[in-house]
Design a protein around this motif. Structure first.
Motif, short mmCIF file in Angstrom:
data_model
loop_
_atom_site.label_atom_id
_atom_site.label_comp_id
_atom_site.label_asym_id
_atom_site.label_seq_id
_atom_site.Cartn_x
_atom_site.Cartn_y
_atom_site.Cartn_z
N LEU A 287 0.82 -1.21 0.00
CA LEU A 287 0.00 0.00 0.00
C LEU A 287 0.86 1.27 0.00
CD1 LEU A 287 -2.87 -0.96 2.48
CD2 LEU A 287 -2.93 -0.97 -0.02
N ALA A 288 1.97 1.25 0.74
CA ALA A 288 2.84 2.43 0.77
C ALA A 288 3.40 2.74 -0.61
CB ALA A 288 3.98 2.20 1.77
N TYR A 289 3.79 1.70 -1.35
CA TYR A 289 4.30 1.93 -2.70
C TYR A 289 3.19 2.33 -3.66
CZ TYR A 289 9.26 1.09 -2.38
OH TYR A 289 10.60 1.25 -2.12
N GLY A 296 2.11 10.31 -7.54
CA GLY A 296 3.02 10.71 -8.60
C GLY A 296 4.48 10.73 -8.18
N LEU A 297 4.80 10.06 -7.10
CA LEU A 297 6.16 10.05 -6.58
C LEU A 297 6.98 8.87 -7.08
CD1 LEU A 297 5.23 10.89 -2.88
CD2 LEU A 297 6.27 12.46 -4.51
N CYS A 298 6.32 7.75 -7.30
CA CYS A 298 6.98 6.48 -7.56
C CYS A 298 6.47 5.88 -8.87
CB CYS A 298 6.70 5.53 -6.39
SG CYS A 298 7.24 3.84 -6.62
N ALA A 352 7.88 6.54 -1.09
CA ALA A 352 9.02 6.10 -1.90
C ALA A 352 9.01 6.76 -3.27
CB ALA A 352 8.99 4.59 -2.05
N ARG A 353 10.20 7.03 -3.76
CA ARG A 353 10.38 7.51 -5.14
C ARG A 353 10.73 6.36 -6.08
NH1 ARG A 353 12.87 11.49 -1.91
NH2 ARG A 353 11.69 13.46 -1.90
N GLY A 354 10.93 5.21 -5.49
CA GLY A 354 11.26 4.02 -6.26
C GLY A 354 11.76 2.96 -5.28
#
Length: 383
Positions: A287-289, A296-298, A352-354
């Motif tokens: 869920l966090a990812y 729009g971060l990851c 997270a950005r990735g």
């Protein structure tokens, strides 16, 4: 695959040192670490020890631990608590504390936690408050406890308002992570503990995540890869703890997925028959990812890669897999409001950005969280 010299399995038991000045301690990791710990325990200079364990673990491993403590010259007493998250409460804390007093455990003596995260948290908190601080040793018997809860000094119990809201920072004097003790774990507990291992790759070590993708089955099988995964996890956590012992900055990254996870645990009333902590963390990581991707971060493909890895190992990866249901999006958001990372009533998430690029995001809008939860909930309802 990653280079061997970066994350190669250890061929012998490993010592991870946690340099915290006067509170520094070592983590012994590997098969046979318990038997090898006698001299280190004797060097602590205690006269007495009380083992705190539960009714499932003590019959399996209590005799071996008692023998080690006796060989170290300690007088040994034992108390058991009921298995499961329900033991992290005021009543059991009082009972354990009184037993420690009855056994005349002094400040220089040892409280020895033999069990999973519940026993470690409860025994550690009792040690923290007894006589304003008694030393304790962690002997974690679950994969989750070996790679996470036994390291770092976070102890505590649950409250009706939420998980781990009553507690203290109290570093152990020694951690003995004997990976042979994991051989008796049920498959469900092994898989749940793995969620905390892969978390370290997702936080800031993409290479370790890739190693996990290639070697997860071997970790479960109990070969040198298991020892390696435990050692990498302990090193990662120790490094963060040394930098931020009291969770005021970087240490918050260790809670990746946990804002969702703790809320779900509260929803199921900490019923381990429905959802154990590692399973909640597995859902929380996914869920966090996904939430990071929605913001729009990851990259969406990274979020999907995380989901595939978690689901492919037989771990739950969605709200639909919470046994007995997850309540409602509003109920989950309400449970999040009691998370320890809330500041001035504002939600803090680890996003997270990735893969391997997590960060702390303060002041996440509740409306954004609720919209995401509603979308995830809608996907959990069969058409």
């Amino acid at each position: 695959m990653i280079p061997v010299d970066v994350h190669s399995p250890a061929s012998s038991p490993t010592v991870v040192h946690v340099p915290l000045g006067e509170r520094a301690y070592d983590i012994l990791i590997g098969r046979g670490a318990l038997a090898a710990s006698t001299e280190r325990i004797a060097a602590l200079g205690a006269r007495s020890a009380m083992i705190v364990s539960d009714g499932h673990v003590l019959p399996r491993h209590g005799e071996a631990l008692e023998a080690v403590l006796a060989q170290a010259g300690l007088r040994v007493a034992t108390i058991t608590v009921p298995p499961g998250e329900g033991s992290k409460n005021y009543a059991e804390l009082e009972r354990v504390s009184n037993a420690l007093l009855d056994a005349k455990i002094e400040r220089r003596d040892l409280v020895v936690a033999l069990g999973g995260g519940v026993v470690g948290d409860l025994a550690g908190f009792a040690a923290a408050i007894l006589r304003r601080g008694v030393r304790f040793v962690q002997v974690p018997t679950s994969l989750l406890a070996q790679v996470d809860s036994s390291v770092g000094g976070k102890t505590g119990i649950n409250a009706p308002a939420g998980k781990n809201l009553i507690g203290a920072f109290h570093q152990p004097a020694l951690v003995v992570a004997d990976t042979a003790l994991l051989d008796t774990l049920p498959e469900r507990e092994l898989r749940a503990g793995y969620a905390e291992i892969v978390k370290y790759g997702l936080i800031d070590d993409r290479a370790f995540f890739e190693w996990c993708e290639a070697n997860a089955a071997r970790v479960f099988a109990g070969g040198p890869e298991r020892d390696h995964a435990v050692a990498v996890s302990c090193r990662a956590k120790a490094a963060v703890v040394v930098e931020d012992e009291r969770e005021e900055g970087r240490r918050q990254l260790l809670n990746l997925g946990h804002t969702f996870a703790h809320a779900l645990e509260r929803i199921v009333a900490y019923d381990g028959a429905r959802l154990v902590h590692g399973e909640a963390v597995a859902i929380g990581l996914v869920l966090a990812y996904r939430f990071s991707a929605q913001l729009g971060l990851c990259p969406g493909q990274d979020a999907e890669r995380v989901r595939r890895h978690v689901a492919g190992l037989g771990l739950p990866s969605s709200l639909a897999e919470v046994p007995g249901g997850f309540g409602s999006p509003e109920a989950i958001l309400d449970a999040m409001a009691q998370d320890k990372k809330v500041k001035a009533g504002r939600l803090t998430f680890i996003l997270a950005r990735g893969i391997g690029e997590s960060f702390v995001q303060d002041d996440v809008a509740a409306d954004d969280v609720l919209a995401f939860l509603r979308q995830a909930a809608a996907e959990a309802v069969p058409a």
